[in-house]
Write an enzyme that holds these catalytic residues in place. Structure first.
Site, short mmCIF file in Angstrom:
data_model
loop_
_atom_site.label_atom_id
_atom_site.label_comp_id
_atom_site.label_asym_id
_atom_site.label_seq_id
_atom_site.Cartn_x
_atom_site.Cartn_y
_atom_site.Cartn_z
N HIS A 146 -2.77 7.31 4.26
CA HIS A 146 -3.33 5.52 3.24
C HIS A 146 -4.92 5.92 3.90
O HIS A 146 -4.83 5.51 4.87
CB HIS A 146 -2.06 5.14 3.83
CG HIS A 146 -2.65 3.31 2.81
ND1 HIS A 146 -3.70 3.27 1.71
CD2 HIS A 146 -2.90 1.78 3.53
CE1 HIS A 146 -3.62 2.02 1.42
NE2 HIS A 146 -3.48 1.13 2.90
N CYS B 6 0.67 -1.35 0.41
CA CYS B 6 0.27 -0.05 -0.21
C CYS B 6 1.03 1.39 0.15
O CYS B 6 0.10 2.28 0.00
CB CYS B 6 -0.83 -0.63 1.26
SG CYS B 6 -1.73 -1.03 1.54
N ASN C 286 -10.74 0.40 1.34
CA ASN C 286 -8.75 0.24 0.41
C ASN C 286 -8.34 -0.08 -0.63
O ASN C 286 -8.50 -1.90 -1.01
CB ASN C 286 -8.19 -0.82 2.60
CG ASN C 286 -6.64 -0.73 2.14
OD1 ASN C 286 -6.26 -0.04 1.12
ND2 ASN C 286 -5.65 -1.42 3.16
N1 COA Z 1 -18.43 -8.44 11.06
C1 COA Z 1 -18.85 -8.66 12.09
N2 COA Z 1 -17.63 -8.51 12.93
C2 COA Z 1 -16.61 -9.01 13.15
C3 COA Z 1 -16.37 -8.81 11.39
C4 COA Z 1 -17.24 -8.26 10.62
N3 COA Z 1 -16.94 -7.99 9.36
N4 COA Z 1 -14.97 -9.02 11.30
C5 COA Z 1 -14.25 -8.93 12.44
N5 COA Z 1 -15.51 -9.46 13.22
C6 COA Z 1 -15.36 -9.66 14.27
C7 COA Z 1 -13.82 -10.63 15.22
O1 COA Z 1 -14.56 -12.35 14.45
C8 COA Z 1 -14.79 -10.73 16.33
O2 COA Z 1 -15.53 -11.48 17.34
P1 COA Z 1 -15.25 -12.30 18.09
O3 COA Z 1 -13.99 -11.42 19.65
O4 COA Z 1 -15.92 -12.97 18.41
O5 COA Z 1 -13.78 -12.77 18.39
C9 COA Z 1 -14.75 -9.63 16.73
O6 COA Z 1 -15.36 -8.86 15.51
C10 COA Z 1 -13.42 -8.57 16.76
O7 COA Z 1 -12.67 -8.71 16.20
P2 COA Z 1 -11.28 -7.42 16.13
O8 COA Z 1 -9.93 -8.28 14.53
O9 COA Z 1 -10.28 -7.64 17.48
O10 COA Z 1 -11.56 -6.42 15.85
P3 COA Z 1 -10.81 -4.58 15.89
O11 COA Z 1 -11.86 -3.91 16.32
O12 COA Z 1 -9.38 -4.72 15.53
O13 COA Z 1 -11.39 -4.40 13.99
C11 COA Z 1 -10.44 -4.56 12.09
C12 COA Z 1 -11.11 -5.41 12.88
C13 COA Z 1 -10.14 -5.45 10.56
C14 COA Z 1 -10.87 -3.48 11.31
C15 COA Z 1 -8.64 -3.48 12.16
O14 COA Z 1 -8.06 -4.59 12.89
C16 COA Z 1 -8.22 -3.07 11.06
O15 COA Z 1 -8.64 -1.93 10.79
N6 COA Z 1 -6.48 -3.56 11.18
C17 COA Z 1 -5.84 -2.51 10.49
C18 COA Z 1 -6.41 -3.54 8.62
C19 COA Z 1 -5.89 -2.58 7.36
O16 COA Z 1 -6.07 -1.87 7.44
N7 COA Z 1 -5.36 -3.40 6.90
C20 COA Z 1 -4.45 -3.30 5.75
C21 COA Z 1 -3.52 -2.39 5.66
S1 COA Z 1 -2.51 -2.26 4.71
#
Ligand code: COA
Length: 317
Positions: free
Chosen positions: A242, A108, A272
């Protein structure tokens, strides 16, 4: 280096959170709250190369140039239908250019890495006008059964034409080999001799770790660039960050103490789109009349690798 033209192209198929609710255990509420994303455009009938070409042609037109004026093309791409030839070769033919081309993959952060290469080429006078095209289709790397990843990404292309100038005030790139928080292995052809274990799976991401790395590295890069140049944070017109997640963007903004109106975003509409995010957002600002000659802009991006890139430019048009 200075930027003299921008362009962008997005696929026609827009997938809303409500559409995802129909086949995933997710909700508009969860996606909006955790990511800020409401919809994303994903490839359906288009080819990525067609979007890349559309973005490139718009950037050329904006720069008042034709393909004949370009003497180097850099394409930032993580994945497309072809392993070889490089996407830049396909773009070159379709826009009617004849210059050398190269593909890079800095995930990215690719747009900033491409700008850095362009700056070097211009400095040593190996090129006069360079076309940078970032074309990405991360929707093809994720499992559409995995709610943790597929809701985050969209596809698209962004492009910029750059030429000699001293509007690039400072640039900073980093790579820290952190390969297990975000990766996607491509399945290769079998051979009679492969005896190692191979386990191909769709994109793997440890979201929370990526989130933390993204925020800390982006804040670090921006602070270092401001210190290095002596530019006051208040003199920056826009922080073009980004577009991965609205919460990441807001966290960076809060840590830096920057006002909300200085941090534009379109992640809510496109998700993204990897390295295409920065040039596509820049194009939106440019075409929306938001940029004026002399405006100072910060760019900052991060991606799988872990790569980061940031720079400060002055708007030249
Ligand atoms: N809908 C509903 N629930 C979801 C979900 C969705 N689309 N995606 C994940 N969950 C659930 C998970 O399964 C988890 O459930 P559990 O507690 O029962 O296991 C819960 O939500 C929390 O998951 P978690 O991963 O801890 O959530 P988070 O607050 O960290 O948010 C992201 C997840 C991916 C949105 C966040 O971590 C993020 O944005 N990370 C960076 C990703 C990124 O930018 N990547 C590209 C970089 S270039």
């Amino acid at each position: 280096m200075k930027i003299i033209g921008t362009g962008a192209a997005h696929p026609t198929c827009s997938v809303t959170n409500e559409m995802l609710e129909k086949f995933l255990d997710t909700s508009d509420e969860w996606i909006t709250e955790r990511t800020g994303i409401k919809e994303r455009c994903v490839i359906s009938s288009e080819k990525l190369e067609d979007m890349a070409v559309a973005a490139a042609n718009k950037a050329l037109e904006d720069a008042g140039m034709t393909a004949a004026d370009i003497d180097y093309i850099i394409c930032s791409n993580v994945v497309n239908e072809y392993v070889t030839p490089a996407l830049s070769c396909i773009i070159q033919g379709k826009i009617g250019a004849t210059c050398p081309t190269v593909d890079i993959n800095a995930a990215c952060a690719g747009f900033i890495f491409a700008m850095d290469i362009a700056e070097d080429k211009l400095q040593c006078k190996k090129a006069k006008n360079i076309l940078i095209v970032c074309a990405e289709e991360p929707s093809r790397m994720v499992s559409w059964q995995n709610r943790s990843t597929c809701v985050l990404f969209g596809d698209g292309a962004g492009a910029a034409v750059v030429t000699a100038g001293d509007e690039l005030k400072a640039i900073r790139l980093t790579t820290s080999s952190l390969t297990d928080v975000l990766y996607y292995q491509r399945k290769l052809e079998p051979t009679p001799y492969i005896s190692k274990d191979e386990n191909f799976e769709p994109l793997v991401m440890r979201g929370r770790e990526v989130f933390k790395h993204a925020v800390t590295s982006s804040c670090r890069d921006i602070r270092k660039l401001l210190n290095e140049t002596g530019i006051d944070a208040n003199d920056i017109k826009y922080y073009v960050l980004h577009q991965a997640n609205r919460r990441i963007i807001d966290s960076i903004r809060n840590f830096l103490g920057v006002e909300e109106e200085k941090v534009p975003h379109n992640v809510e509409r496109y998700g993204n789109i990897s390295s295409a995010a920065l040039p596509a957002l820049l194009d939106e600002l440019n075409r929306g009349g938001k940029l004026h000659k002399g405006d100072k802009l910060v760019f900052s991006a991060f991606g799988a690798g872990f790569t980061t890139g940031a720079c400060i430019i002055e708007w030249a048009k």
